[in-house]
Design a protein around this motif. Structure first.
Motif, PDB file in Angstrom:
ATOM      1  N   ASP A 106       0.827  -1.205   0.000  1.00 23.08           N
ATOM      2  CA  ASP A 106       0.000   0.000   0.000  1.00 23.08           C
ATOM      3  C   ASP A 106       0.864   1.258   0.000  1.00 23.08           C
ATOM      4  OD1 ASP A 106      -2.280  -1.558   0.052  1.00 23.08           O
ATOM      5  OD2 ASP A 106      -2.515  -1.447   2.223  1.00 23.08           O
ATOM      6  N   VAL A 107       1.921   1.251   0.789  1.00 23.26           N
ATOM      7  CA  VAL A 107       2.824   2.399   0.843  1.00 23.26           C
ATOM      8  C   VAL A 107       3.433   2.658  -0.536  1.00 23.26           C
ATOM      9  CG1 VAL A 107       5.021   3.237   1.763  1.00 23.26           C
ATOM     10  CG2 VAL A 107       3.349   2.199   3.298  1.00 23.26           C
ATOM     11  N   MET A 108       3.888   1.607  -1.200  1.00 23.25           N
ATOM     12  CA  MET A 108       4.479   1.770  -2.528  1.00 23.25           C
ATOM     13  C   MET A 108       3.477   2.332  -3.521  1.00 23.25           C
ATOM     14  SD  MET A 108       6.759   1.754  -4.787  1.00 23.25           S
ATOM     15  CE  MET A 108       8.255   0.873  -4.342  1.00 23.25           C
ATOM     16  N   LYS A 109       2.242   1.845  -3.485  1.00 31.81           N
ATOM     17  CA  LYS A 109       1.228   2.355  -4.408  1.00 31.81           C
ATOM     18  C   LYS A 109       0.942   3.834  -4.158  1.00 31.81           C
ATOM     19  CE  LYS A 109      -1.154  -2.008  -5.397  1.00 31.81           C
ATOM     20  NZ  LYS A 109      -2.385  -2.805  -5.255  1.00 31.81           N
ATOM     21  N   LEU A 110       0.836   4.202  -2.898  1.00 28.44           N
ATOM     22  CA  LEU A 110       0.617   5.609  -2.569  1.00 28.44           C
ATOM     23  C   LEU A 110       1.807   6.459  -2.992  1.00 28.44           C
ATOM     24  CD1 LEU A 110      -1.012   5.147   0.945  1.00 28.44           C
ATOM     25  CD2 LEU A 110      -2.111   6.207  -1.043  1.00 28.44           C
ATOM     26  N   ALA A 111       3.006   5.901  -2.834  1.00 27.24           N
ATOM     27  CA  ALA A 111       4.205   6.617  -3.246  1.00 27.24           C
ATOM     28  C   ALA A 111       4.209   6.862  -4.753  1.00 27.24           C
ATOM     29  CB  ALA A 111       5.446   5.833  -2.833  1.00 27.24           C
ATOM     30  N   MET A 112       3.791   5.870  -5.518  1.00 30.57           N
ATOM     31  CA  MET A 112       3.743   6.022  -6.970  1.00 30.57           C
ATOM     32  C   MET A 112       2.753   7.105  -7.374  1.00 30.57           C
ATOM     33  SD  MET A 112       3.823   1.979  -8.000  1.00 30.57           S
ATOM     34  CE  MET A 112       3.699   2.285  -9.764  1.00 30.57           C
ATOM     35  N   ILE A 113       1.612   7.140  -6.681  1.00 32.93           N
ATOM     36  CA  ILE A 113       0.618   8.177  -6.976  1.00 32.93           C
ATOM     37  C   ILE A 113       1.179   9.550  -6.643  1.00 32.93           C
ATOM     38  CG2 ILE A 113      -1.661   9.056  -6.328  1.00 32.93           C
ATOM     39  CD1 ILE A 113      -2.403   6.061  -5.736  1.00 32.93           C
ATOM     40  N   GLU A 114       1.828   9.664  -5.472  1.00 30.74           N
ATOM     41  CA  GLU A 114       2.431  10.940  -5.060  1.00 30.74           C
ATOM     42  C   GLU A 114       3.501  11.374  -6.048  1.00 30.74           C
ATOM     43  OE1 GLU A 114       2.012  13.077  -2.518  1.00 30.74           O
ATOM     44  OE2 GLU A 114       0.296  12.039  -1.640  1.00 30.74           O
ATOM     45  N   ALA A 115       4.345  10.439  -6.471  1.00 28.50           N
ATOM     46  CA  ALA A 115       5.426  10.775  -7.393  1.00 28.50           C
ATOM     47  C   ALA A 115       4.870  11.228  -8.734  1.00 28.50           C
ATOM     48  CB  ALA A 115       6.349   9.574  -7.571  1.00 28.50           C
ATOM     49  N   ALA A 116       3.837  10.530  -9.233  1.00 28.05           N
ATOM     50  CA  ALA A 116       3.240  10.913 -10.514  1.00 28.05           C
ATOM     51  C   ALA A 116       2.635  12.308 -10.437  1.00 28.05           C
ATOM     52  CB  ALA A 116       2.183   9.893 -10.920  1.00 28.05           C
ATOM     53  N   ARG A 117       1.965  12.619  -9.339  1.00 28.38           N
ATOM     54  CA  ARG A 117       1.367  13.949  -9.178  1.00 28.38           C
ATOM     55  C   ARG A 117       2.448  15.023  -9.081  1.00 28.38           C
ATOM     56  NH1 ARG A 117      -3.170  12.024  -4.712  1.00 28.38           N
ATOM     57  NH2 ARG A 117      -4.713  11.245  -6.217  1.00 28.38           N
ATOM     58  N   ALA A 118       3.510  14.693  -8.339  1.00 28.77           N
ATOM     59  CA  ALA A 118       4.596  15.668  -8.187  1.00 28.77           C
ATOM     60  C   ALA A 118       5.276  15.944  -9.527  1.00 28.77           C
ATOM     61  CB  ALA A 118       5.609  15.151  -7.164  1.00 28.77           C
ATOM     62  N   LEU A 119       5.483  14.898 -10.316  1.00 26.47           N
ATOM     63  CA  LEU A 119       6.091  15.091 -11.634  1.00 26.47           C
ATOM     64  C   LEU A 119       5.182  15.927 -12.527  1.00 26.47           C
ATOM     65  CD1 LEU A 119       7.568  11.557 -12.458  1.00 26.47           C
ATOM     66  CD2 LEU A 119       8.858  13.678 -12.103  1.00 26.47           C
ATOM     67  N   ALA A 120       3.877  15.658 -12.481  1.00 24.24           N
ATOM     68  CA  ALA A 120       2.931  16.392 -13.321  1.00 24.24           C
ATOM     69  C   ALA A 120       2.872  17.866 -12.931  1.00 24.24           C
ATOM     70  CB  ALA A 120       1.548  15.767 -13.218  1.00 24.24           C
ATOM     71  N   ALA A 121       3.069  18.128 -11.643  1.00 25.33           N
ATOM     72  CA  ALA A 121       2.997  19.515 -11.163  1.00 25.33           C
ATOM     73  C   ALA A 121       4.313  20.262 -11.323  1.00 25.33           C
ATOM     74  CB  ALA A 121       2.574  19.531  -9.690  1.00 25.33           C
ATOM     75  N   SER A 122       5.370  19.564 -11.708  1.00 28.36           N
ATOM     76  CA  SER A 122       6.690  20.182 -11.818  1.00 28.36           C
ATOM     77  C   SER A 122       6.995  20.559 -13.263  1.00 28.36           C
ATOM     78  CB  SER A 122       7.761  19.206 -11.312  1.00 28.36           C
ATOM     79  OG  SER A 122       7.937  18.158 -12.251  1.00 28.36           O
ATOM     80  N   ASP A 123       8.143  21.165 -13.460  1.00 29.46           N
ATOM     81  CA  ASP A 123       8.609  21.496 -14.810  1.00 29.46           C
ATOM     82  C   ASP A 123       9.485  20.393 -15.380  1.00 29.46           C
ATOM     83  OD1 ASP A 123       7.315  23.971 -14.725  1.00 29.46           O
ATOM     84  OD2 ASP A 123       9.025  24.927 -13.722  1.00 29.46           O
ATOM     85  N   LEU A 124       9.609  19.293 -14.640  1.00 28.26           N
ATOM     86  CA  LEU A 124      10.479  18.208 -15.069  1.00 28.26           C
ATOM     87  C   LEU A 124       9.853  17.441 -16.225  1.00 28.26           C
ATOM     88  CD1 LEU A 124      11.438  16.854 -11.518  1.00 28.26           C
ATOM     89  CD2 LEU A 124      12.839  18.308 -13.005  1.00 28.26           C
ATOM     90  N   THR A 125      10.686  16.897 -17.079  1.00 27.70           N
ATOM     91  CA  THR A 125      10.204  16.064 -18.190  1.00 27.70           C
ATOM     92  C   THR A 125      10.366  14.572 -17.874  1.00 27.70           C
ATOM     93  OG1 THR A 125      12.367  16.135 -19.260  1.00 27.70           O
ATOM     94  CG2 THR A 125      10.744  17.817 -19.892  1.00 27.70           C
ATOM     95  N   ALA A 126      10.909  14.262 -16.698  1.00 26.22           N
ATOM     96  CA  ALA A 126      11.130  12.875 -16.289  1.00 26.22           C
ATOM     97  C   ALA A 126       9.805  12.126 -16.191  1.00 26.22           C
ATOM     98  CB  ALA A 126      11.854  12.841 -14.954  1.00 26.22           C
ATOM     99  N   ARG A 127       9.900  10.820 -16.258  1.00 25.09           N
ATOM    100  CA  ARG A 127       8.712   9.990 -16.113  1.00 25.09           C
ATOM    101  C   ARG A 127       9.079   8.691 -15.409  1.00 25.09           C
ATOM    102  NH1 ARG A 127       7.782   8.312 -22.483  1.00 25.09           N
ATOM    103  NH2 ARG A 127       9.949   7.722 -22.927  1.00 25.09           N
ATOM    104  N   MET A 128       8.101   8.136 -14.679  1.00 27.32           N
ATOM    105  CA  MET A 128       8.281   6.823 -14.066  1.00 27.32           C
ATOM    106  C   MET A 128       8.169   5.758 -15.146  1.00 27.32           C
ATOM    107  SD  MET A 128       6.459   6.479 -10.346  1.00 27.32           S
ATOM    108  CE  MET A 128       4.935   7.233 -10.858  1.00 27.32           C
ATOM    109  N   VAL A 129       9.067   4.764 -15.099  1.00 26.21           N
ATOM    110  CA  VAL A 129       9.029   3.723 -16.127  1.00 26.21           C
ATOM    111  C   VAL A 129       8.910   2.310 -15.567  1.00 26.21           C
ATOM    112  CG1 VAL A 129      10.260   5.103 -17.836  1.00 26.21           C
ATOM    113  CG2 VAL A 129      11.568   3.677 -16.230  1.00 26.21           C
ATOM    114  N   LEU A 130       9.190   2.135 -14.270  1.00 22.13           N
ATOM    115  CA  LEU A 130       9.182   0.765 -13.746  1.00 22.13           C
ATOM    116  C   LEU A 130       9.012   0.767 -12.232  1.00 22.13           C
ATOM    117  CD1 LEU A 130       9.651  -2.276 -14.431  1.00 22.13           C
ATOM    118  CD2 LEU A 130      12.082  -1.894 -13.951  1.00 22.13           C
ATOM    119  N   THR A 131       8.335  -0.244 -11.728  1.00 21.50           N
ATOM    120  CA  THR A 131       8.303  -0.530 -10.290  1.00 21.50           C
ATOM    121  C   THR A 131       8.580  -2.008 -10.089  1.00 21.50           C
ATOM    122  OG1 THR A 131       6.956  -0.513  -8.269  1.00 21.50           O
ATOM    123  CG2 THR A 131       5.784  -0.841 -10.344  1.00 21.50           C
ATOM    124  N   VAL A 132       9.473  -2.298  -9.173  1.00 23.09           N
ATOM    125  CA  VAL A 132       9.825  -3.673  -8.847  1.00 23.09           C
ATOM    126  C   VAL A 132       9.890  -3.794  -7.333  1.00 23.09           C
ATOM    127  CG1 VAL A 132      11.544  -5.494  -9.035  1.00 23.09           C
ATOM    128  CG2 VAL A 132      11.110  -4.015 -10.987  1.00 23.09           C
TER     129      VAL A 132
END
Length: 872
Positions: A798-824
């Protein structure tokens, strides 16, 4: 007046219920944890009878006494244990199932079921005209009531629940060499351990039958002891003659039990189809329900008419009605031009607001608020989704449909997963059928809209009742779009580099194969366990460990245990490692890339019962990191030109969660102080200062730390550390003494699982643990391990899933062009321009610890490099 029957089915309810209970795993349960193994087996047998014989007058007879046998012998059935608790829970529902089938439940106070059955069968036999009886039972002593005229037959249940054989007089003779009337004499000689009928010591089935074949009946056998060979047998027959006569009496079935049942008046009552379906769905009897529906096909549809869709109201869970009407073009003004209207309808009790559904295969959307339906030339789900805008959308397996709507309000696949995480799959039609949601409307758009909304409405009620709605709305639904974006991004594969590795590995595999053959003195198939076992254990005479189904085991643990016995073993182990990695990754990966050499795995969100994510095509979760070849394969996953991969990995997240949920102060202090937890644990458990610890001490402590998390037993720890079991138990006992709150947490969690039938994570994810109430010790211990592990590993998921959601939102709100590509597992991998690497690393650290907010804090290790191996 009901038609007089010519055949009557008589079922021994107790016999069938006990056979079902003991034949099927006690872990069979509903999604709410209600045990159903006896219910499943019992219902399956009744479905079999209905399927094969049609609707017949049927009476199910239950025990209600011992028919006076206790007065004959106080030891009669004295060795039987009381009815198991799990069977007691299911017992009342068995009678309910009988009623739903239209059969009669009956008993006679003071008598056993087989005596009542025999008495009813006798009444049927002497009726005018006679009525044939078919007795369904698992008790072989019932063969005695089979008559010469074929008016009484026994349908005996076998090893399987629905494995039966019909016995007439000749079938009994063929099996035992005895006529049915001699069965009581037979039991008089051989006895019956299940009923504690003594018989004569030393006489079993074969000897008992032979004696009766020779002398005719029990009395003649006992009167002819002098003619019987064997001194011991003579002695036993002489000394236990009274036991034999008593045993025959106990085994003789009564045929004159007073009962008010008149076989001639029994009618073939049609099953209550609505009630049957409700009962089968309530107990989640999927396979029996499917067979039941086949048996009832053509007799009754589930809809009231060709244009009516009662659907959900069959179970009373959801009242939902819709009728086909003419489409109104004005309802669809929000849609892009070119989309055709085929069907529109109204749903009087639709959820508040506008609700849409979308089907991945048929490519249509439904606007339930206005009744608009899209079908036709729409070739891409993206068109439909774009048309829907920000309106709430309900879908089944939204990630598979294409672009995920930002307004996804419910996913019926994920709803089913949260409610039943142990289920093997979640086909949409199957989920609807189980709940009784059905329609005769043929238009696929209208049909799917109706059923999807019905299923979603029911699921959301269930999720709310079980405290799972927050998990759906805050974790699983927001994650769908995140995973879809990661799948779309993929990871670049360095195909030339992988090809060089494959060439080298293929050469080493061939060399190893020849070397193994030389050491074995013959050529054989290394991948065949049977051939390998023959070489190792028969030809080379190496130590035999565990025996499998087809011979002695040659699995990895066995080879590890005999590694030092012969130089062939290390070569076989190396061959297996290389061969497996070659087949899993080196061979298929190059064929999985797109035009830009990127691999697009599919993330599986609804598989693991703990809530962990997995992946397939390819399985990125299992690319090894501890072996040299595994690291080389990881090195072939690379960032695009000008980019780097950023790997963010939780540091011992499950042990930190254990420290929190157990509220263990010593473990908390270790993490807060930033110490190495395995070294600190070793120092605590082995009572040594850190400076005196050996690498083996730390290794043992690490194994114990994670062993506690995964419910490792002393046997398992001994096997992994290759130490005596007593030593492993001492390690675990010492650990739990030094960390008493961990021991208390484990005890409390197991108690909760026993009491409630389930455990839940810190975020409310629920898992049923039916194994924990099993009578079998091994199964029960498995349940205890699952209970403890689920709380910890499930919370980490659950923590990892919430972290992925937080990271995706943070990336979308930033000026960064980076993207998440994998979770293991506990790792997130980002792809970013080299100039953004540090910013992405900082973002990862922040967002991955943000969902937690407890003590001890979480920690994240971050690295970056051109390849996945370099970043790790």
């Amino acid at each position: 007046m009901a038609e007089r029957p010519d055949e009557l089915f008589l079922i021994d309810g107790n016999s069938l219920a006990y056979r079902a209970f003991f034949a099927l795993p006690e872990s069979i349960a509903t999604s709410t944890g209600q045990p159903t193994n006896a219910i499943f087996g019992f219902a399956s047998m009744l479905v079999k009878l209905l399927t094969e014989y049609g609707v017949k007058p049927t009476i199910v007879v239950w025990d209600a006494g011992n028919s006076g046998r206790k007065a004959m012998s106080a030891d009669y059935k004295a060795t039987r244990t009381s009815r198991p608790d799990l069977l007691k829970e299911q017992w009342p529902h068995l009678l309910e199932i009988v009623d739903a089938f239209g059969y009669r439940n009956t008993h006679v106070d003071g008598y056993e079921a087989d005596d009542v059955i025999a008495s009813i069968a006798q009444k049927a036999r002497v009726a005018d005209p006679p009525i044939r009886s078919v007795v369904v039972t698992g008790d072989r002593d019932a063969f005695q009531i089979i008559d010469d005229d074929g008016l009484v037959a026994i349908m005996a249940t076998g090893r399987g629940i629905t494995d039966t054989k019909l016995y007439d007089r000749q079938a009994v003779i063929d099996r035992y060499g005895l006529a049915p009337e001699l069965i009581p004499d037979f039991y008089g000689l051989k006895g019956d351990t299940s009923d504690n009928i003594p018989g004569v010591p030393g006489i079993g089935d074969k000897t008992g039958a032979a004696l009766l074949q020779q002398f005719g009946d029990l009395d003649t056998v006992l009167a002819s002891v002098d003619q019987i060979s064997g001194a011991k047998r003579k002695e036993n027959l002489t000394n236990h003659a009274d036991d034999a006569r008593l045993s025959k009496q106990l085994a003789t079935i009564l045929r004159d039990v007073p009962t008010d049942i008149d076989p001639a008046l029994e009618a073939a009552r049609a099953p209550d189809r609505s009630k049957l379906r409700e009962v089968f769905r309530r107990f989640e009897l999927r396979a029996p329900l499917s067979r039941l529906e086949d048996a009832l096909a053509g007799d009754e549809g589930e809809a009231d008419g060709p244009d009516a869709v009662p659907g959900a109201n069959l179970t009373g869970d959801v009242q939902l009605t819709a009728r086909v009407r003419e489409a109104a073009i004005t309802d669809l003004r929000v849609l892009p031009p070119g989309l055709e209207v085929s069907v529109a309808f109204s749903i009087p009790e639709a959820p508040e607001g506008e609700l849409f559904t979308l089907d991945a295969q048929a490519r249509f959307g439904v606007h339930a608020g206005t009744g608009g339906v899209l079908t036709g030339p729409c070739q891409d789900a993206a068109e439909v989704i774009a048309a829907l805008g920000d309106r709430p959308v309900v879908m089944h397996d939204a990630k598979a449909a294409g672009p995920v709507p930002v307004s996804l309000a419910h996913d019926t696949l994920l709803g089913a997963y949260l409610l039943e995480p142990a289920r093997r799959g979640y086909p949409f039609d199957e989920l609807c059928e189980e709940r009784g949601f059905a329609t005769k409307i043929e238009d696929p758009a209208a049909r799917a809209a109706l059923l999807t909304n019905a299923l979603a409405t029911w699921q959301r009620e269930q999720l709310a009742d079980r405290g799972l709605q927050g998990l759906m709305d805050d974790v699983e639904l927001p994650l769908v779009g995140v995973l879809a974006a990661m799948e779309d991004a993929g990871m670049r594969l360095d195909k030339p580099r992988l090809a060089l590795i494959k060439t080298r590995v293929d050469e080493e595999i061939a060399t190893l194969e020849r070397e193994v053959w030389d050491l074995a003195g013959e050529e054989f198939v290394l991948g065949s366990p049977q051939q390998l076992g023959q070489v190792l254990f028969e030809k080379l005479g190496l130590s035999r460990k565990r025996r499998g189904k087809t011979g002695f085991s040659t699995d990895a643990r066995v080879l590890q245990a005999i590694r030092d016995e012969h130089p062939i073993i290390p070569k076989i182990e190396r061959w297996r490692e290389l061969n497996q990695l070659s087949k899993t990754y080196l061979d298929p990966l190059p064929h999985m890339t797109d035009d830009e050499d990127r691999i697009h795995t599919t993330f599986l969100q609804a598989v693991a019962q703990t809530g962990r994510l997995s992946s397939t095509n390819p399985n990125m979760q299992n690319v090894p990191v501890r072996t040299e070849l595994g690291r080389e394969i990881r090195g072939c996953f690379r960032a695009g030109d000008g980019n780097v991969l950023v790997s963010a990995d939780y540091s011992q997240v499950e042990l930190r969660i254990l420290a929190h949920v157990a509220d263990e102060p010593v473990l908390k202090a270790i993490f807060v102080a930033g110490e190495d937890v395995h070294t600190a644990t070793a120092s605590t458990v082995f009572d040594k200062p850190a400076s005196e610890l050996t690498p083996m001490d730390r290794s043992k402590a690490k194994m114990i730390n994670y062993g506690i998390v995964y419910g490792l037993s002393d046997f398992g720890l001994a096997d992994r550390l290759n130490i005596p079991r007593e030593e492993a138990k001492a390690f675990i006992d010492t650990y739990l003494e030094r960390f008493p709150k961990v021991a208390q947490f484990m005890e409390d969690t197991i108690d909760q699982a026993k009491d409630q039938g389930h455990v839940h994570t810190l975020y409310g994810r629920r898992r049923q643990i039916p194994e924990i109430r099993a009578r079998n010790w091994n199964v029960r211990m498995l349940g205890e391990r699952l209970a403890v592990n689920t709380v910890i590993q499930g919370t980490a998921a659950d923590v990892m899933k919430l972290a992925m959601i937080e990271a995706a939102r943070a990336l979308a709100a930033s000026d960064l062009t980076a993207r998440m590509v994998l979770t293991v597992h506990d790792e997130l991998v980002f792809e970013a321009p080299e100039s953004e690497a540090q910013a992405v690393a900082d973002l990862a650290r922040t967002t991955m610890v943000a969902p937690w907010g407890h003590e001890p804090p979480l920690a994240v290790d971050v690295g970056f490099g051109v390849s996945w191996m370099d970043a790790k």
